[in-house]
Scaffold this active site. Structure first.
Site, PDB file in Angstrom:
ATOM      1  N   GLY B  95       0.698  -1.197   0.089  1.00 42.88           N
ATOM      2  CA  GLY B  95       0.628   0.334   0.144  1.00 42.88           C
ATOM      3  C   GLY B  95       1.112   1.436  -0.175  1.00 42.88           C
ATOM      4  O   GLY B  95       0.892   1.983  -0.637  1.00 42.88           O
ATOM      5  N   THR B  96       1.922   1.080   1.367  1.00 43.55           N
ATOM      6  CA  THR B  96       2.795   1.992   0.665  1.00 43.55           C
ATOM      7  C   THR B  96       2.877   3.036  -0.575  1.00 43.55           C
ATOM      8  O   THR B  96       3.211   4.142  -0.690  1.00 43.55           O
ATOM      9  CB  THR B  96       4.084   2.587   1.700  1.00 43.55           C
ATOM     10  OG1 THR B  96       3.198   2.034   3.190  1.00 43.55           O
ATOM     11  CG2 THR B  96       4.404   3.478   2.406  1.00 43.55           C
ATOM     12  N   ASN B 175      -8.288   3.853   8.169  1.00 40.55           N
ATOM     13  CA  ASN B 175      -8.198   2.396   8.733  1.00 40.55           C
ATOM     14  C   ASN B 175      -8.149   2.878  10.685  1.00 40.55           C
ATOM     15  O   ASN B 175      -8.371   1.597  11.064  1.00 40.55           O
ATOM     16  CB  ASN B 175      -6.059   2.372   8.689  1.00 40.55           C
ATOM     17  CG  ASN B 175      -6.113   3.787   8.496  1.00 40.55           C
ATOM     18  OD1 ASN B 175      -6.290   5.158   8.058  1.00 40.55           O
ATOM     19  ND2 ASN B 175      -4.490   3.863   9.724  1.00 40.55           N
ATOM     20  N   SER B 223      -3.214  -3.181  -1.009  1.00 38.19           N
ATOM     21  CA  SER B 223      -2.559  -4.505  -0.351  1.00 38.19           C
ATOM     22  C   SER B 223      -3.327  -5.070   0.077  1.00 38.19           C
ATOM     23  O   SER B 223      -3.943  -5.510   1.267  1.00 38.19           O
ATOM     24  CB  SER B 223      -2.007  -3.048   0.972  1.00 38.19           C
ATOM     25  OG  SER B 223      -0.855  -4.277   1.350  1.00 38.19           O
ATOM     26  N   THR B 261      12.501  -7.778  -9.854  1.00 40.95           N
ATOM     27  CA  THR B 261      11.981  -8.772 -10.778  1.00 40.95           C
ATOM     28  C   THR B 261      10.442  -8.598  -9.451  1.00 40.95           C
ATOM     29  O   THR B 261      11.117  -9.002  -8.452  1.00 40.95           O
ATOM     30  CB  THR B 261      13.138  -9.422 -10.223  1.00 40.95           C
ATOM     31  OG1 THR B 261      14.386  -9.247 -10.878  1.00 40.95           O
ATOM     32  CG2 THR B 261      12.856 -10.989  -9.869  1.00 40.95           C
ATOM     33  N   CYS B 348       0.122   8.150  23.829  1.00 43.28           N
ATOM     34  CA  CYS B 348       1.261   7.398  24.373  1.00 43.28           C
ATOM     35  C   CYS B 348       1.425   6.020  23.971  1.00 43.28           C
ATOM     36  O   CYS B 348       2.884   5.694  24.453  1.00 43.28           O
ATOM     37  CB  CYS B 348       0.874   7.223  25.907  1.00 43.28           C
ATOM     38  SG  CYS B 348       0.968   8.469  27.736  1.00 43.28           S
TER      39      CYS B 348
HETATM   40  C1  PLP Z   1      -5.315   3.014   4.970  1.00 41.18           C
HETATM   41  C2  PLP Z   1      -4.283   2.796   4.106  1.00 41.18           C
HETATM   42  N1  PLP Z   1      -3.259   2.732   3.686  1.00 41.18           N
HETATM   43  C3  PLP Z   1      -1.940   2.095   3.455  1.00 41.18           C
HETATM   44  C4  PLP Z   1      -1.297   1.415   3.808  1.00 41.18           C
HETATM   45  C5  PLP Z   1      -0.036   1.285   3.997  1.00 41.18           C
HETATM   46  O1  PLP Z   1      -0.428  -0.008   3.423  1.00 41.18           O
HETATM   47  P1  PLP Z   1       1.173  -1.088   3.165  1.00 41.18           P
HETATM   48  O2  PLP Z   1       1.474  -1.684   4.512  1.00 41.18           O
HETATM   49  O3  PLP Z   1       1.165  -2.797   2.371  1.00 41.18           O
HETATM   50  O4  PLP Z   1       2.419  -0.865   2.946  1.00 41.18           O
HETATM   51  C6  PLP Z   1      -1.994   0.871   5.031  1.00 41.18           C
HETATM   52  C7  PLP Z   1      -1.855  -0.063   5.982  1.00 41.18           C
HETATM   53  O5  PLP Z   1      -1.165   0.476   7.179  1.00 41.18           O
HETATM   54  C8  PLP Z   1      -3.624   1.617   6.048  1.00 41.18           C
HETATM   55  O6  PLP Z   1      -4.353   1.350   6.463  1.00 41.18           O
END
Ligand code: PLP
Lengths: 136, 415
Positions: B95-96, B175, B223, B261, B348
């Site tokens: 996802g990132t 999230n 992801s 790859t 925290c």
């Molecule tokens: C809304 C959202 N975007 C992006 C990510 C990042 O995904 P990844 O962990 O596959 O890099 C997450 C996961 O933590 C997420 O919840």
């Protein structure tokens, strides 16, 4: 993240609660994470005969407040005043560096409680040696 | 489960097992928004692509062709799940990377046309930190607010568009609080104004229906590890005709758009996991929504407890509440001792010592924002898990309230 001793004091906090008609009460909040600790003292002839605490905060804040109460019970007010947050952290076998500031509120609340006791008796409040120690 | 290295040391393993038996510790995983277990059949399907048919998809011999064919199959599976064409699916490391690629890739490809990006205040850091970085490169960013349910108003999106705007990026489902955004409406606005629209659908894909055509989405991030696939693999959907710069430069993989790859086993696992998730979605969403409602009701029965996020328009599996007078890290650690894995937005517990930007943006007051608890259910969650969790949370909240100086006398077990 925390060692077993910290977890033990978090899960089984010693001296947790309040003292009705306490001789001195002190409450300090940590603006950084919102932690708050309140200390209740019972004092006889300058000696802390009983002490209780209440804490809103993370495990480090709870454990260090609890440990601090154990360390000052039976001590003179002067000895209690001199208890440092690093001594509390050491007694807990250490805190994670990021959590060290959490032990400051216990020190601050003890100071506030001691000064509450003193001013109630017409005595002068003791001055903090260090600068604004609760604001880390 | 997480102690693989210790298995080599039988004494540690036995001690661990005994400990669990003595405490009769139950394990209840309530953090599916963080990650999910890879399905055993998915893991099994992946193994051959590491151990036997391990060929590099770029090579010419038959062994490589097996990898290529398997990747094509996975591409098809991902495309079907999104209502896209296989040519529009590009595999990434998760996802990132997909978020970074979409946003930076469009920003730099469209720089000559404009330098303005519209996003929301509740995005995942993969989006918001990317936007912050682009600001340093000379782009300007508008952060749209959300209402108290964590919802973006499409009218705000439209009002924020300027002739300089090149990209709108708003997540499909949040999230932390689970709120599902009005994606089709935002997509229609983007289309009307000729602005590209990216959505971070990492929490949505495999959990709620997605249709990139109907929702007018130009770019979408997903992801694998959020829908019972392996970690470290994801995809970016890029509508055909949309051009963006590459993020990862090197070889000619992924039609020259994403070098390196390919993670063949991961890609195969993701494809299978996604098709299974989509197949099971109607039934699972119904069952999990019912469990969520029971859990929510059980928690809201605790006095001075408030729901975060939207009451209805939220992910089937997301429960997020705040308890007044107590702190989230303490809640998590006590739940952990009862075998429950959960999450909080408390300062925290975060690495930044700031409370959750999402809860703050929803207007959750500072006095209670530290006491948040997120429980995210999954396919393996049972009725018994929910009952156990409600009881455990009640007990923990009461214990911590008894400990807190902020608790009013009427909420203490002994006033
Ligand atoms: C809304 C959202 N975007 C992006 C990510 C990042 O995904 P990844 O962990 O596959 O890099 C997450 C996961 O933590 C997420 O919840």
């Amino acid at each position: 993240m925390y060692n077993e001793k910290v977890m033990d004091y978090f899960e089984h906090p010693r001296n947790q609660g309040a003292i009705e008609d306490a001789d001195g009460i002190g409450e300090v909040g940590n603006p950084e994470c919102g932690d708050t600790t309140k200390i209740y003292l019972q004092v006889e002839h300058d000696v802390i005969t009983d002490v209780k605490f209440q804490t809103f905060g993370c495990a480090a804040a709870v454990a260090s407040s609890s440990m601090a109460t154990e360390l000052i019970k039976g001590k003179t007010l002067k000895e209690a005043w001199d208890l440092s947050n690093s001594a509390v952290a050491d007694a807990l076998d250490g805190l994670p560096p990021k959590k060290l500031h959490c032990s400051l509120i216990a020190e601050g609340a003890i100071h506030a409680a001691i000064n509450d006791y003193r001013t109630k008796r017409g005595l002068e409040a003791w001055k903090e040696k260090k600068e604004s120690h609760a604001e880390h | 489960m997480f102690i693989a290295p210790q298995w080599e040391n039988p004494s540690v393993y036995l001690a661990r097992k005994e400990y669990d038996m003595n405490t009769e510790k139950r394990l209840v995983y309530m953090d599916h928004a963080a990650t999910t277990a890879t399905r055993p059949e998915v893991a099994a399907a992946m193994v051959p692509f590491m151990t036997s048919t391990f060929g590099n998809p770029s090579s010419l011999y038959d062994l490589a062709k097996v990898s290529r064919t398997a990747m094509d199959g996975a591409r098809e599976e991902v495309a079907v799940a999104l209502g896209a064409d296989p040519e529009e699916i590009f595999f990434t490391s998760g996802g990132t990377e997909s978020d970074n690629w979409a946003i930076k890739g469009i920003a730099f490809a469209k720089k000559a046309q404009g330098t303005h990006i519209i996003t929301s205040v509740i995005e995942h850091h993969a989006v918001s930190h990317t936007c912050e970085w682009l600001k340093k490169q000379g782009f300007s960013v508008t952060y749209l607010p959300v209402d108290c349910f964590g919802m973006v108003n499409p009218a705000d999106v439209e009002a924020a568009i300027t002739p300089e705007t090149i990209l709108i990026t708003v997540m499909m489902a949040n999230n932390e609080v689970g709120t599902i955004q009005p994606i089709a409406e935002i997509g229609a606005i983007a289309l009307k104004h000729g602005v590209l629209f990216h959505t971070d659908a990492v929490q949505a894909v495999g959990h709620i229906p997605v249709d990139v055509r109907a929702q007018n989405i130009d770019l979408l991030s997903l992801s694998s590890h959020k829908f019972h696939g392996p970690k470290g693999v994801g995809a970016l959907y890029i509508r055909s005709g949309v051009e963006l710069d590459s993020l990862i430069h090197g070889g000619a993989q992924e039609r020259g758009q994403r070098a390196g790859t390919e993670n063949v086993s991961g890609i195969v696992g993701m494809g299978l996991a996604l098709s299974l998730a989509v197949k099971g979605m109607p039934e699972n969403a119904l069952r999990i929504t019912a469990l969520r409602k029971r859990l929510t009701e059980g928690l809201l029965a605790i006095p001075k407890t408030y729901l975060n996020g939207h009451p209805e328009k939220r992910l089937p599996n997301n429960v997020n509440v705040v308890f007044a007078f107590i702190e989230g890290e303490s809640i998590l650690l006590m739940l952990n001792r009862r075998g429950i894995s959960a999450s909080t937005g408390s300062a925290c517990s975060s690495r930044s010592s700031e409370p959750s930007h999402v809860l703050t943006a929803c207007g959750v007051p500072l006095e209670v924002v530290h006491g948040s608890l997120r429980l995210t259910l999954g396919e393996e969650t049972t009725e018994a898990d929910v009952s156990y969790t409600i009881d455990a949370v009640k007990e923990v909240v009461q214990r911590l309230r008894d400990m807190s100086p902020l608790t009013p006398p009427e909420l203490r077990s002994q006033p």
